[in-house]
Design a protein around this motif. Structure first.
Motif, PDB file in Angstrom:
ATOM      1  N   GLU A  44       0.960   4.250  -2.684  1.00 50.86           N
ATOM      2  CA  GLU A  44       0.678   5.622  -2.245  1.00 50.86           C
ATOM      3  C   GLU A  44       1.798   6.576  -2.639  1.00 50.86           C
ATOM      4  O   GLU A  44       1.559   7.721  -3.050  1.00 50.86           O
ATOM      5  N   GLU A  45       3.059   6.119  -2.495  1.00 50.00           N
ATOM      6  CA  GLU A  45       4.203   6.998  -2.737  1.00 50.00           C
ATOM      7  C   GLU A  45       4.670   6.960  -4.184  1.00 50.00           C
ATOM      8  O   GLU A  45       5.665   7.616  -4.534  1.00 50.00           O
ATOM      9  N   GLU A 100      -2.439   6.569  -4.657  1.00 53.30           N
ATOM     10  CA  GLU A 100      -3.560   6.477  -3.724  1.00 53.30           C
ATOM     11  C   GLU A 100      -3.471   5.162  -2.971  1.00 53.30           C
ATOM     12  O   GLU A 100      -2.676   4.289  -3.301  1.00 53.30           O
ATOM     13  N   THR A 101      -4.297   5.014  -1.959  1.00 58.51           N
ATOM     14  CA  THR A 101      -4.280   3.807  -1.146  1.00 58.51           C
ATOM     15  C   THR A 101      -5.164   2.741  -1.772  1.00 58.51           C
ATOM     16  O   THR A 101      -6.379   2.920  -1.866  1.00 58.51           O
ATOM     17  N   LYS A 122       0.832  -1.212   0.000  1.00 59.23           N
ATOM     18  CA  LYS A 122       0.000   0.000   0.000  1.00 59.23           C
ATOM     19  C   LYS A 122       0.861   1.255   0.000  1.00 59.23           C
ATOM     20  O   LYS A 122       0.612   2.206  -0.740  1.00 59.23           O
ATOM     21  N   LYS A 123       1.913   1.226   0.843  1.00 58.28           N
ATOM     22  CA  LYS A 123       2.785   2.394   0.952  1.00 58.28           C
ATOM     23  C   LYS A 123       3.497   2.665  -0.374  1.00 58.28           C
ATOM     24  O   LYS A 123       3.649   3.822  -0.803  1.00 58.28           O
ATOM     25  N   THR A 126      -4.843   1.974  -9.690  1.00 56.95           N
ATOM     26  CA  THR A 126      -4.465   3.225  -9.030  1.00 56.95           C
ATOM     27  C   THR A 126      -2.960   3.306  -8.857  1.00 56.95           C
ATOM     28  O   THR A 126      -2.255   2.308  -8.839  1.00 56.95           O
TER      29      THR A 126
END
Length: 849
Positions: free
Chosen positions: A697-698, A718-719, A693-694, A715
């Motif tokens: 997100e990054e 985003e998470t 997830k991280k 995506t």
């Protein structure tokens, strides 16, 4: 300091080891017969080796005056304890009387058969060469004796061991009486006759060296003789207690350089005063005594003469001489400046026999087990005190000194710590080291009393504990080891824990991390590769904790002692003395507190499966107050060194696993971490999901799904909602365009094993290109807070050092320790800090105030 034998030169017989008992066992009758050793037979040699005491000088002056007709005591009784110089005095009188031109008659009661020899006839025979005037079985009468003495004056009569002769004479019938009664009558007649002749003298001794060997009437005989002699005799004592030191020194040494001796004595006494063992006044008195007794420490002769000399069988002066001559001979090549009680070599058969014969043969085995055997407690302490003190053999010296002060015929025994320091120290040693040595000896010796500093024949607490230890079976030891392991596993462990598994089938094959605590230091590879008859799938979930065989003996020793003390507490405590009970409780508490540390030192090798073999990780020694459970310690160690991770850095995922491909199935990546030995170990599935997830997100990679062979990017930045389903993938960021889908053909999937191998894992050590540092200097400031804090800090530093060592060829560490607002004793500073640095070969500079 110079060796003692360069200052105090032993007589030739001592230097050459001619130390047979007859050298010191003076025999008056042998002198008369001309068969005595030269030391007694030759007057010049005899007086050269004899210290003329005040008592002996007085006796000789009285005898000379009497024999030369100038008056004086006609009858003298010599009164000495066994071995107190009696025979030596008689020999001195014999030689001097002959020098003065007097006739000398010697009657030594042990050398005559009462059935064949009458004492009055022997008197005439020695004076005239025939027996006429006094011939017969009855006493001749005073007038005949006066006539005999007057015609042969001056006459000195020496009678020794008369008690033994009379005891034998009691068995010889003479008419209605016996020869003993006639001898009583003769002695009375003789004393009166000697008084009547102006230049005749009688010197007589009554004490017997072995009074107890005669019948019950022997004491009655002695009392009767004393009553007879008491009318005319005067009692003289040739040797007093104050004379013993010069007597011994004169007999053993031909000359002593007093100036050099004083240098050594002054150096020792100044040192012992500086160390606080003696006060200024005590030091002054000791200096005077040491100057007189050199090369012996004053207590050497004092302990032998007063304590050992109080045994009925110990011939005081003679016994001291015999024993010290053996010690001097043994010490000639040792290079010591003086001789201490602790220098008595109890492993020397002759020296030990001279002591054992007075205290009993049971002490032979005690000396061996505690002092002289290579594995004795004393020898172990010799080595334990550290390399600085090892040459001085302090365990043996201190134990021997305690032994030598443990005995007395009067019941006196033992030594104080102050005395022990005075008796054993050398000027190069700190006085505090003796406290340390005694502490070690108390832990190791089996017959050192629990009540004081003296040896006993009954086993002490150490021996009792050892007996219990010897009765603990291997089965009991193993059961307690397993029980200890079980007690030191946390209530909710982060691993599935298996203690001493025997077969691979016992170990579950699932995604959970598992800690296998092995019984031995080797791991069968089948535990990694097999699950019963099937191949093991989740191989990277296995972590092995193995014992370090170098520590097995130490651990089992602690465990055995723990079990022994626990059993003593349960079974024997009421039978022990109060002090022993207290000591058992203290020792039990100590070993109980130490047992977990011992377990941790033993179980310290972590084996992590690799593709080939195992990687070994060594756990550090735990802090003594550590409360971590064993599984927690393993987990924390592996986590601190990166073998177990809560999350994986998104950069590592991108650079290590996504670098050579457009996308990667998330579940396949997760399962490969569980299956391939040597890969990163995730602390949990949730941590892995957070890592993905991280990364999304990054923007390190995108998240999508693989549907019908095509990537559907869902995506990036985003998470995502990750379920670890089969179709979920991560995608290179440059391919992540939401509006488009890029078809990608995926290779067919044939089996779980093939799926596992599809994810290519570069070695973990392969670095990602980034900024590098070619030299690092770290300066740390660490407060000396609680011990646990300091321990954690240094554990962290150790890990840093390991990392730096693997990256850099050269490096060094400088440590500055400043401690203030307190104090430390000199002994603690030297024994705890400096000695520890020396043993680790650490160079250091010291600035102390």
């Amino acid at each position: 300091m110079k060796a003692f034998n360069q200052i105090a030169i032993p007589h030739e017989d001592i230097r050459e080891g001619r130390l047979t008992m007859d050298i010191f066992a003076a025999d008056l009758w042998q002198v008369v017969k001309g068969t005595a050793p030269r030391d007694y037979q030759d007057p010049d040699v005899f007086f050269r080796k004899t210290h003329i005491t005040k008592g002996l000088k007085n006796i000789l002056q009285v005898a000379e005056s009497r024999l030369k007709g100038r008056g004086g005591d006609a009858v003298i009784q010599l009164q000495t304890p066994f071995g107190g110089g009696k025979t030596h005095t008689l020999i001195a009188l014999y030689h001097k009387a002959r020098e003065w031109g007097a006739n000398v008659v010697v009657f030594e009661g042990t050398n005559f058969d009462a059935k064949e020899t009458r004492i009055w006839e022997e008197l005439e025979r020695q004076l005239t060469g025939k027996v006429e005037l006094t011939k017969g079985d009855t006493a001749p009468g005073k007038e005949k004796i006066i006539k005999l003495l007057s015609e042969n004056a001056p006459v000195l009569i020496l009678i020794d061991e008369l008690l033994e002769y009379i005891t034998k004479a009691a068995g010889v019938k003479v008419g209605d009486s016996n020869l003993a009664s006639q001898t009583y009558a003769f002695i009375q007649e003789l004393t009166e006759a000697v008084r009547a002749v102006g230049n005749a003298m009688l010197v007589i001794t009554l004490t017997s060296s072995t009074l107890e060997q005669y019948d019950e009437k022997a004491e009655e005989v002695l009392n009767r003789l004393q009553k007879i002699l008491g009318r005319t005799e005067k009692i003289y004592t040739p040797v007093s207690d104050e004379d013993i030191v010069p007597v011994v020194i004169k007999r053993l040494f031909s000359r002593i350089d007093k100036k050099e001796a004083k240098k050594i004595v002054d150096k020792f006494v100044d040192y012992i005063e500086q160390e606080g063992v003696l006060s200024k006044e005590e030091a002054a008195r000791y200096r005077e005594k040491f100057l007189e007794s050199y090369p012996f420490k004053p207590e050497v002769i004092e302990i032998l003469y007063k304590r050992w000399g109080s045994f009925p069988s110990f011939q005081r002066t003679r016994g001291v001489l015999r024993l010290l001559s053996l010690v001097v001979y043994h010490m000639l090549d040792k290079g010591v400046p003086f001789i201490r009680l602790g220098d008595f070599d109890l492993s020397n058969e002759e020296i030990r026999r001279e002591l054992i014969k007075h205290i009993g043969n049971e002490w032979d085995s005690i000396i061996y087990s505690d002092i002289t055997a290579e594995d004795s407690g004393a020898k172990i302490v010799d080595k334990r005190v550290g390399s600085t003190y090892r040459p001085y053999k302090l365990g043996t010296v201190v134990a021997t000194t305690i032994f030598m002060t443990s005995f007395s015929g009067r019941g006196e025994r033992g030594v104080t710590m102050k005395e022990l320091k005075l008796y054993t120290l050398l000027p190069v040693l700190p006085a505090s080291i003796i406290d340390t040595v005694v502490g070690y000896l108390r832990e190791r010796l089996f017959y050192l009393s629990d009540e004081g500093l003296y040896f006993v024949t009954q086993p002490n607490l150490n021996r009792i504990i050892l007996t219990y230890e010897e009765n603990i079976s291997p089965e009991e030891l193993y059961e307690e080891e397993r029980s200890l392991l079980e007690k030191n596993i946390s209530y909710k462990p982060k691993f599935k824990v298996y203690i001493h598994p025997k077969f691979p089938k016992e170990i579950a094959d699932d995604p959970e991390l598992k800690l296998l605590i092995m019984k031995n230091d080797q791991v069968d590879r089948e535990f990694v590769e097999k699950y019963g008859e099937s191949p093991r799938i989740y191989r990277n979930t296995l972590i092995f904790l193995c014992p370090d065989e170098n520590y097995r003996m130490d651990f089992q020793k602690d465990l055995r002692k723990y079990l022994a003390l626990r059993r003593i507490k349960e079974e024997k405590l009421d039978e022990l003395t109060k002090s022993q009970q207290k000591e058992v409780k203290r020792k039990f508490g100590d070993i109980k507190n130490r047992l977990y540390s011992s377990l941790r030192e033993f179980y310290r090798r972590i084996l992590l499966p690799e593709r080939e073999g195992f990687e070994i990780v060594e756990m550090e020694r735990p802090h003594p107050r550590s409360e971590d459970k064993l599984d927690e310690a393993v987990y924390d160690k592996l986590k601190s060194e990166g073998y177990i991770v809560d999350e994986i850095s998104p950069r590592i995922i991108k650079d290590r696993y996504l670098r050579d491909r457009d996308y990667l199935e998330i579940k396949k990546l997760y399962e490969s971490l569980l299956k391939i030995p040597g890969e990163l170990r995730m602390a949990s599935k949730e941590g892995f999901i957070r890592s993905i997830k991280k990364g999304v997100e990054e923007g390190y990679f995108g998240y999508g799904k693989l549907i019908d062979g095509r990537i559907e990017v869902i995506t990036i930045g985003e998470t995502p909602d990750i379920q670890l389903s089969e179709e979920e993938v991560i995608v290179k960021p440059e391919l992540c365009v939401r509006e488009e889908e890029k078809p990608v053909e995926t290779p067919p999937v044939e089996s779980k094993e093939e799926i596992t191998e599809e994810v290519k894992h570069p070695p973990r050590s392969k670095a990602v290109e980034e900024e590098v540092y070619r030299e690092i200097t770290l300066r740390l400031e660490i407060p000396l807070d609680s011990p646990s804090h300091v321990h954690n800090v240094f554990s962290t530093i150790l890990n840093i050092l390991k990392c730096l060592k693997s990256k850099f060829k050269n490096g060094e560490m400088e440590v500055t320790i400043r401690a203030k607002d307190g104090e430390i004793s000199k002994s603690d500073y030297e024994n705890t800090i400096i000695e520890a640095l020396r043993q680790c070969n650490i160079s250091f500079k010291v600035d102390k105030k």
